[in-house]
Design a protein around this motif. Structure first.
Motif, mmCIF file in Angstrom:
data_model
loop_
_atom_site.group_PDB
_atom_site.id
_atom_site.type_symbol
_atom_site.label_atom_id
_atom_site.label_comp_id
_atom_site.label_asym_id
_atom_site.label_seq_id
_atom_site.Cartn_x
_atom_site.Cartn_y
_atom_site.Cartn_z
ATOM 1 N N SER A 75 0.929 -1.375 -0.040
ATOM 2 C CA SER A 75 0.018 0.085 -0.110
ATOM 3 C C SER A 75 0.746 1.183 -0.027
ATOM 4 N N ARG A 76 1.927 1.175 0.849
ATOM 5 C CA ARG A 76 2.829 2.391 0.819
ATOM 6 C C ARG A 76 3.428 2.655 -0.246
ATOM 7 N N ALA A 77 4.044 1.469 -1.028
ATOM 8 C CA ALA A 77 4.744 1.909 -2.193
ATOM 9 C C ALA A 77 3.855 2.219 -3.308
ATOM 10 N N GLU A 79 0.952 4.047 -2.899
ATOM 11 C CA GLU A 79 0.141 5.404 -2.423
ATOM 12 C C GLU A 79 0.764 6.262 -1.634
ATOM 13 N N GLY A 80 2.053 6.027 -1.269
ATOM 14 C CA GLY A 80 2.449 6.882 -0.373
ATOM 15 C C GLY A 80 1.992 6.741 1.141
ATOM 16 N N PHE A 81 2.520 7.519 2.102
ATOM 17 C CA PHE A 81 2.309 7.381 3.406
ATOM 18 C C PHE A 81 0.890 7.812 3.868
ATOM 19 N N LYS A 82 0.391 8.753 3.458
ATOM 20 C CA LYS A 82 -1.099 9.387 3.719
ATOM 21 C C LYS A 82 -2.289 8.509 3.312
ATOM 22 N N THR A 83 -2.045 8.297 1.865
ATOM 23 C CA THR A 83 -3.101 7.523 1.329
ATOM 24 C C THR A 83 -2.876 5.975 1.681
ATOM 25 N N GLY A 84 -1.653 5.611 1.708
ATOM 26 C CA GLY A 84 -1.501 4.178 2.060
ATOM 27 C C GLY A 84 -1.927 3.964 3.473
ATOM 28 N N THR A 85 -1.897 4.836 4.406
ATOM 29 C CA THR A 85 -2.282 4.674 5.725
ATOM 30 C C THR A 85 -3.951 4.743 5.701
ATOM 31 N N ASP A 86 -4.295 5.923 5.143
ATOM 32 C CA ASP A 86 -5.850 5.738 4.976
ATOM 33 C C ASP A 86 -6.287 4.517 4.558
ATOM 34 N N ASN A 87 -5.737 4.099 3.330
ATOM 35 C CA ASN A 87 -6.429 2.456 3.020
ATOM 36 C C ASN A 87 -6.212 1.348 3.616
ATOM 37 N N SER A 88 -4.889 1.237 4.318
ATOM 38 C CA SER A 88 -4.402 0.179 5.130
ATOM 39 C C SER A 88 -5.084 0.098 6.561
ATOM 40 N N GLY A 89 -5.198 1.440 7.057
ATOM 41 C CA GLY A 89 -5.624 1.631 8.356
ATOM 42 C C GLY A 89 -4.571 1.805 9.369
ATOM 43 N N PRO A 90 -4.826 2.455 10.502
ATOM 44 C CA PRO A 90 -3.365 2.687 11.306
ATOM 45 C C PRO A 90 -3.144 1.424 12.072
ATOM 46 N N ALA A 91 -4.168 0.815 12.221
ATOM 47 C CA ALA A 91 -4.142 -0.532 13.106
ATOM 48 C C ALA A 91 -2.967 -1.362 12.321
ATOM 49 N N ALA A 131 7.488 13.863 6.435
ATOM 50 C CA ALA A 131 8.786 14.620 7.213
ATOM 51 C C ALA A 131 8.816 13.927 8.840
ATOM 52 N N ALA A 132 7.771 13.370 9.199
ATOM 53 C CA ALA A 132 7.819 12.633 10.529
ATOM 54 C C ALA A 132 8.568 11.233 10.351
ATOM 55 N N TYR A 133 8.264 10.562 9.314
ATOM 56 C CA TYR A 133 8.896 9.355 9.159
ATOM 57 C C TYR A 133 10.447 9.715 8.724
ATOM 58 N N GLU A 134 10.840 10.642 8.162
ATOM 59 C CA GLU A 134 12.190 10.653 7.770
ATOM 60 C C GLU A 134 12.868 11.698 9.109
ATOM 61 N N ALA A 135 12.302 11.875 10.006
ATOM 62 C CA ALA A 135 12.934 12.955 11.298
ATOM 63 C C ALA A 135 14.010 12.154 11.788
ATOM 64 N N ALA A 136 14.379 11.017 11.854
ATOM 65 C CA ALA A 136 15.427 10.456 12.627
ATOM 66 C C ALA A 136 16.331 9.639 11.471
ATOM 67 N N ASP A 137 17.594 9.208 11.834
ATOM 68 C CA ASP A 137 18.438 8.141 11.195
ATOM 69 C C ASP A 137 17.612 6.948 11.147
ATOM 70 N N ASN A 138 17.381 6.133 10.007
ATOM 71 C CA ASN A 138 16.869 5.090 9.781
ATOM 72 C C ASN A 138 17.707 4.379 8.743
ATOM 73 N N PRO A 139 18.314 3.243 8.925
ATOM 74 C CA PRO A 139 19.013 2.544 7.862
ATOM 75 C C PRO A 139 18.056 1.735 6.939
ATOM 76 N N TYR A 140 16.924 1.747 7.336
ATOM 77 C CA TYR A 140 15.862 0.975 6.463
ATOM 78 C C TYR A 140 14.975 1.763 5.755
ATOM 79 N N GLN A 141 15.341 3.268 5.635
ATOM 80 C CA GLN A 141 14.342 4.184 5.149
ATOM 81 C C GLN A 141 14.149 3.883 3.575
ATOM 82 N N ASP A 142 15.180 3.394 3.190
ATOM 83 C CA ASP A 142 15.147 2.972 1.522
ATOM 84 C C ASP A 142 14.429 1.599 1.403
ATOM 85 N N ASP A 143 13.542 1.393 0.602
ATOM 86 C CA ASP A 143 13.149 0.153 0.354
ATOM 87 C C ASP A 143 14.104 -0.914 0.090
ATOM 88 N N TRP A 144 15.416 -0.585 -0.751
ATOM 89 C CA TRP A 144 16.290 -1.708 -1.143
ATOM 90 C C TRP A 144 17.219 -1.980 -0.068
#
Length: 166
Positions: A75-77, A79-91, A131-144
């Motif tokens: 879903s995220r790939a 639709e992006g974060f917002k629409t992906g979250t809308d469609n997947s549901g926060p749970a 921006a909230a997702y990207e706010a801190a170092d995350n070595p897994y931020q990239d799908d690859w």
């Protein structure tokens, strides 16, 4: 005692293996590059049934992890974060975050939790959510980086995640 795939999902695992083009079933034993990852996405789709929570509660933890993470990632790939979250549901996103923690990827867990908190505060502000997702170092931020590490972890620990004692 032998380790077996739970009978409740044996057909689903076989279908996911076939759909992923695996030369073996279960797909997580395949040596073909990309097949285990494709199999994980296919299995998540197979597990997306009515009363999935009830089914997943009866299975080893790997099935819940695959279900939540790979449905969310698809879903995220697309639709992006917002629409992906809308469609997947926060749970579902929260379940994916928890599953990432179980897989030893706490940075991804923290990033998803920040993203969800921002989503609750400003559900229409895509830029703030990302921006909230990207706010801190995350070595897994990239799908690859994220998906191959996760798939490798699940495959290397398949006995723990996907099998039960016969």
């Amino acid at each position: 005692m032998a380790r077996i795939i739970p009978p409740l999902v044996l057909e689903m695992v076989e279908e996911a293996s076939s759909s992923a083009g695996s030369d073996v079933s279960p797909f997580w034993q395949s040596d073909n590059e990309g097949t285990p990852e494709e199999g994980m996405y296919q299995l998540a789709s197979e597990l997306d049934v009515e009363n999935a929570d009830q089914l997943l509660a009866q299975l080893p933890t790997g099935y819940r992890m695959v279900y939540s993470i790979f449905l969310w990632e698809a879903s995220r790939a697309g639709e992006g974060f917002k629409t992906g979250t809308d469609n997947s549901g926060p749970a579902l996103v929260q379940a994916a975050a928890k599953a990432y923690a179980e897989a030893g990827m706490p940075e991804e867990t923290a990033a998803l939790e920040r993203m969800l908190a921002q989503y609750v505060q400003t559900p229409l502000d895509y830029d703030s959510i990302e921006a909230a997702y990207e706010a801190a170092d995350n070595p897994y931020q990239d799908d690859w980086e994220r998906i191959p590490k996760l798939v490798r972890h699940l495959c290397e620990n398949a006995d723990r995640y996907f099998y039960v004692e016969d």
